[in-house]
Design an enzyme around this catalytic site. Structure first.
Site, PDB file in Angstrom:
ATOM      1  N   GLU A   1      12.164 -20.688 -20.529  1.00  0.00           N
ATOM      2  CA  GLU A   1      12.363 -20.543 -19.081  1.00  0.00           C
ATOM      3  C   GLU A   1      11.676 -21.669 -18.306  1.00  0.00           C
ATOM      4  OE1 GLU A   1      11.716 -17.415 -15.337  1.00  0.00           O
ATOM      5  OE2 GLU A   1      11.081 -16.836 -17.350  1.00  0.00           O
TER       6      GLU A   1
ATOM      7  N   LYS B   1      16.760 -19.956 -20.043  1.00  0.00           N
ATOM      8  CA  LYS B   1      16.693 -19.196 -18.787  1.00  0.00           C
ATOM      9  C   LYS B   1      16.293 -20.147 -17.658  1.00  0.00           C
ATOM     10  CE  LYS B   1      14.587 -15.204 -16.499  1.00  0.00           C
ATOM     11  NZ  LYS B   1      13.825 -13.947 -16.626  1.00  0.00           N
TER      12      LYS B   1
END
Length: 338
Positions: A178, A220
């Site tokens: 992420e 992500k």
């Protein structure tokens, strides 16, 4: 079962072309702010009840394939004594775990941040697996400013993400990578695209250096949007800028891109995801890993009252279904009123 087989099975369970990931991994400080917004004190008992409410929502498995949990949640049980990860697993929702330990200033790069938590990660992952976690998540953040992110900020954060992902795969845990480019500020969508491309390019270079298998991870990222203090961009523009930047920087070997909502409202995040999938030009699954954009209606419906649990579950289920439709490119704004 070999480590490679473990990873492949988890990816197959998470990536099916129509479902996404629920982010329910708010830290103690963050969930306290969420509870403050509805006038509820953040106690361990209420946090456990609220998260068990989410995980026990009947039908959620039709729209959500995985859930990211906070470490506290991984060890909690519902009122019937069932471990919360098991509540998800019995519905076919893969339990995962947030493993980073928060962020702080990056020395030598004023304005940039770095995330902590690599020390002892392999040992912690072994314990998390015993509790049912099959994937993990690590977040690095990148503020946009006149001088940020710096070159050091780009390289240091990418290195942390790559080291984390390599440890996860060695332990048989699928990593969600992420790199969040923050919406804070008044920057343009063009500046956002420039920074996101620089971030993703550096992240995948680092993943390659560390031998991370791209087919066995999920990305992500942020969507490419203007800063939060600038006028909102229409979904079509967000989709075009986001997809163009992704195609320039993210290898096709990555099986799924599960966007974070990053300050977008629930309807906005769904509309932007739908616009991305309506383009039908991506080599990856384009899905969601939303926290507040999935939970906000449920949190408001619950209001800290046990008797409102069913209403909260209905609100969560509706939001999850609409995002499932957005993954298919079949969402319409009129469905918000249905």
């Amino acid at each position: 079962m070999s480590t490679g087989t473990e990873l492949q099975e988890t990816v197959a369970d998470l990536v099916d072309g129509s479902r996404g990931v629920l982010a329910a991994d708010e830290s103690s400080g963050t969930i306290a702010k969420r509870f403050d917004s509805i006038g509820v004190e953040s106690t361990e008992e209420l946090r456990c009840f609220y998260r068990s409410l989410l995980l026990s929502t009947e039908g959620l498995e039709n729209y959500v394939s995985g859930v990211i949990l906070f470490e506290e949640t991984l060890g909690q049980r519902d009122d019937a004594g069932v471990p919360l990860p098991q509540l998800a697993a019995v519905r076919g929702i893969v339990p995962g775990i947030k493993v980073d330990k928060g962020k702080g200033p990056l020395p030598g790069a004023p304005g940039d941040m770095i995330t902590y938590g690599l020390d002892g990660l392999a040992e912690r992952l072994a314990g998390y697996k015993e509790q049912g976690a099959r994937f993990a998540k690590w977040r690095e953040v990148y503020p946009i400013g006149p001088r940020n992110p710096t070159r050091l900020g780009l390289t240091a954060n990418a290195e942390m993400l790559a080291r984390y992902a390599a440890v996860c795969q060695a332990c048989g845990v699928v990593p969600i990578v992420e790199p969040e480019v923050l919406m804070d500020g008044d920057h343009s969508i063009e500046r956002s695209a420039e920074v996101n491309e620089a971030v993703w390019r550096e992240v995948f270079a680092a993943l390659g250096r560390h031998g991370v298998v791209l087919e066995l991870l999920l990305l992500k990222p942020s969507m490419v949007t203007p800063g939060g203090d600038s006028p909102r961009a229409p979904p079509q523009q967000v989709a075009e800028y986001t997809l163009r930047s992704l195609r320039r920087t993210v290898p096709a070997a990555v099986p799924s891109i599960n966007f974070l909502s990053g300050g977008q409202g629930p309807e906005e995040a769904t509309a932007n995801l739908n616009a991305l999938n309506s383009l039908r030009q991506a080599p990856w699954q384009l899905s969601f890993s939303y926290g507040r954009a999935l939970q906000e209606p449920a949190l408001k419906a619950w209001g800290g009252k046990r008797q409102h649990a069913a209403a909260a579950q209905r609100a969560l289920l509706k939001r999850a279904r609409l995002n499932h439709l957005a993954v298919l490119g079949e969402y319409q704004q009129t469905l918000e009123q249905a």
